[in-house]
Write a protein that holds these residues in place. Structure first.
Motif, PDB file in Angstrom:
ATOM      1  N   UNK A 251      33.627  31.755  52.726  1.00  0.00           N
ATOM      2  CA  UNK A 251      33.519  30.357  52.303  1.00  0.00           C
ATOM      3  C   UNK A 251      33.730  30.232  50.798  1.00  0.00           C
ATOM      4  N   UNK A 252      33.101  31.123  50.026  1.00  0.00           N
ATOM      5  CA  UNK A 252      33.276  31.101  48.568  1.00  0.00           C
ATOM      6  C   UNK A 252      34.715  31.426  48.185  1.00  0.00           C
ATOM      7  N   UNK A 253      35.358  32.305  48.927  1.00  0.00           N
ATOM      8  CA  UNK A 253      36.747  32.648  48.640  1.00  0.00           C
ATOM      9  C   UNK A 253      37.640  31.425  48.803  1.00  0.00           C
ATOM     10  N   UNK A 254      37.447  30.694  49.893  1.00  0.00           N
ATOM     11  CA  UNK A 254      38.255  29.496  50.137  1.00  0.00           C
ATOM     12  C   UNK A 254      38.013  28.444  49.051  1.00  0.00           C
ATOM     13  N   UNK A 255      36.737  28.214  48.723  1.00  0.00           N
ATOM     14  CA  UNK A 255      36.411  27.218  47.704  1.00  0.00           C
ATOM     15  C   UNK A 255      36.936  27.611  46.329  1.00  0.00           C
ATOM     16  N   UNK A 256      36.838  28.890  45.997  1.00  0.00           N
ATOM     17  CA  UNK A 256      37.307  29.330  44.677  1.00  0.00           C
ATOM     18  C   UNK A 256      38.818  29.209  44.561  1.00  0.00           C
ATOM     19  N   UNK A 260      38.878  26.981  41.634  1.00  0.00           N
ATOM     20  CA  UNK A 260      38.949  27.869  40.472  1.00  0.00           C
ATOM     21  C   UNK A 260      39.780  29.105  40.827  1.00  0.00           C
ATOM     22  N   UNK A 261      41.108  28.983  40.834  1.00  0.00           N
ATOM     23  CA  UNK A 261      42.018  30.043  41.281  1.00  0.00           C
ATOM     24  C   UNK A 261      41.795  31.418  40.625  1.00  0.00           C
ATOM     25  N   UNK A 262      41.456  31.503  39.328  1.00  0.00           N
ATOM     26  CA  UNK A 262      41.248  32.852  38.765  1.00  0.00           C
ATOM     27  C   UNK A 262      40.176  33.653  39.519  1.00  0.00           C
ATOM     28  N   UNK A 263      39.084  33.001  39.889  1.00  0.00           N
ATOM     29  CA  UNK A 263      38.055  33.672  40.678  1.00  0.00           C
ATOM     30  C   UNK A 263      38.554  33.918  42.093  1.00  0.00           C
ATOM     31  N   UNK A 265      41.495  34.765  42.963  1.00  0.00           N
ATOM     32  CA  UNK A 265      42.309  35.986  42.975  1.00  0.00           C
ATOM     33  C   UNK A 265      41.426  37.215  43.182  1.00  0.00           C
ATOM     34  N   UNK A 266      40.291  37.236  42.514  1.00  0.00           N
ATOM     35  CA  UNK A 266      39.355  38.361  42.663  1.00  0.00           C
ATOM     36  C   UNK A 266      38.878  38.482  44.114  1.00  0.00           C
ATOM     37  N   UNK A 267      38.498  37.347  44.701  1.00  0.00           N
ATOM     38  CA  UNK A 267      38.054  37.356  46.096  1.00  0.00           C
ATOM     39  C   UNK A 267      39.188  37.776  47.031  1.00  0.00           C
ATOM     40  N   UNK A 268      40.411  37.327  46.718  1.00  0.00           N
ATOM     41  CA  UNK A 268      41.564  37.663  47.559  1.00  0.00           C
ATOM     42  C   UNK A 268      41.822  39.164  47.580  1.00  0.00           C
ATOM     43  N   UNK A 269      41.639  39.805  46.445  1.00  0.00           N
ATOM     44  CA  UNK A 269      41.850  41.266  46.362  1.00  0.00           C
ATOM     45  C   UNK A 269      40.813  41.992  47.232  1.00  0.00           C
ATOM     46  N   UNK A 270      39.575  41.541  47.133  1.00  0.00           N
ATOM     47  CA  UNK A 270      38.525  42.164  47.962  1.00  0.00           C
ATOM     48  C   UNK A 270      38.836  41.980  49.444  1.00  0.00           C
ATOM     49  N   UNK A 271      39.247  40.765  49.810  1.00  0.00           N
ATOM     50  CA  UNK A 271      39.562  40.495  51.207  1.00  0.00           C
ATOM     51  C   UNK A 271      40.734  41.348  51.685  1.00  0.00           C
ATOM     52  N   UNK A 272      41.738  41.494  50.847  1.00  0.00           N
ATOM     53  CA  UNK A 272      42.895  42.315  51.217  1.00  0.00           C
ATOM     54  C   UNK A 272      42.487  43.767  51.466  1.00  0.00           C
TER      55      UNK A 272
END
Length: 327
Positions: A251-256, A260-263, A265-272
């Motif tokens: 949920x935080x990844x989608x909202x960020x 707030x795209x810079x954050x 990106x960080x969540x996207x890397x973890x998810x990947x």
């Protein structure tokens, strides 16, 4: 050892046919089978009748009360020294009962559980669901490990056995669903009975045939964990919050990513990284690219469905202290 094999049944005539076919093939023959038709609208009377000349088989029909109480109905009528419970959507390897008999003869357990696996005949979706339910990245593999991450090993009722003595002392199931098997296992253990895993006593568990049904089932499991907490508060461990934490992370990844795209990106890397870890592990386990891809989807469904069910009843029953009917 004389075993009583107990199978609650609800609207699954084809599944019980396949299960009974595997019981006919058992190399250990000293057992009876009790099939409890639990108020089914689509009954299996004719199918079960076709096995009466091949198995020591009894078929009962009762009003619908849920799987836990259907098992209690069978306990009261069983003749065995030891009761073995299967879900109706399981297939049983031909040496299963021999394995259990030999294991109990050398290393007695008052109650045991066994692991589950995917049969080669299962569809890719069923194999992916089986992976999601046994993967160390989703359930922690607790269904097939002697040492559960959350503490004491608890047999699950798709593949579970208990002695007549344990039943006579602990009684039957107090609730009919929503974690009834874990509650029962904890209660049996509280009476001082020895419980453990027989790793070789595996079954092939079909579970659900599509991902939508799988989501509904796992959401129910998340709610069940809170139901167990209401009976035994000290059994709720940090590990049980992991699916909820993963769901909140998504949920935080989608909202960020939206605000707030810079954050993001960080969540996207973890998810990947998480996706890659699950994908390659599922590929290694199943030797199939299709199952690996479906395994990622099934794993995310397993985590989020459990997480949402867990959070739903945590909020209602623990934070708001609402009374929810016990099932």
């Amino acid at each position: 050892m004389f075993f009583s094999v107990i199978i609650p049944l609800y609207n699954r005539p084809q599944e019980i046919k396949e299960l009974l076919e595997t019981l006919v093939q058992q190399t250990y023959k000293h057992f009876e089978v009790l099939v409890i038709e639990d108020g089914s609208k689509l009954d299996a009377a004719d199918i079960v009748k076709g096995f009466t000349d091949q198995l020591d088989l009894r078929y009962y029909v009762k009003e619908n009360g849920g799987q836990g109480f259907a098992r209690n109905y069978a306990f009261e009528r069983a003749k065995g020294d030891y009761f073995i419970i299967f879900d109706s959507d399981c297939l049983i390897p031909p040496d299963y009962l021999q394995i259990v008999n030999d294991s109990l003869a050398t290393h007695w357990l008052d109650a045991y559980g066994g692991p589950d696996a995917a049969h080669e005949s299962f569809t890719p979706t069923q194999k992916a669901i089986s992976y999601a339910m046994t993967s160390p990245f989703t359930t922690g593999g607790i269904r097939g490990n002697k040492k559960a991450i959350g503490g004491q090993f608890h047999p699950r009722s798709f593949n579970m056995g208990l002695s007549r003595a344990a039943w006579q002392k602990a009684g039957g199931f107090k609730i009919t669903r929503l974690g009834e098997d874990i509650e029962y296992s904890i209660r049996i253990h509280s009476f001082g009975f020895k419980i453990g895993l027989i790793p070789e006593a595996k079954v092939y568990h079909k579970r659900r045939t599509n991902l939508a049904q799988f989501y509904k089932q796992i959401h129910f499991f998340g709610r069940a964990r809170i139901n167990i907490y209401k009976f035994f508060p000290d059994t709720l461990k940090l590990v049980h919050f992991f699916p909820a934490a993963f769901t909140v992370f998504l949920i935080f990844m989608i909202l960020s990513n939206i605000f707030y795209p810079p954050l993001g990106i960080f969540f996207n890397i973890i998810l990947a990284l998480i996706i890659m870890l699950i994908f390659f592990h599922a590929w290694w386990k199943n030797k199939s690219l299709k199952i690996a891809l479906l395994g990622v989807v099934a794993s995310f469904i397993q985590l989020t469905a459990y997480g949402l069910g867990f959070m739903q009843d945590f909020w209602k029953r623990i934070v708001l202290k609402k009374q929810v009917p016990t099932l």
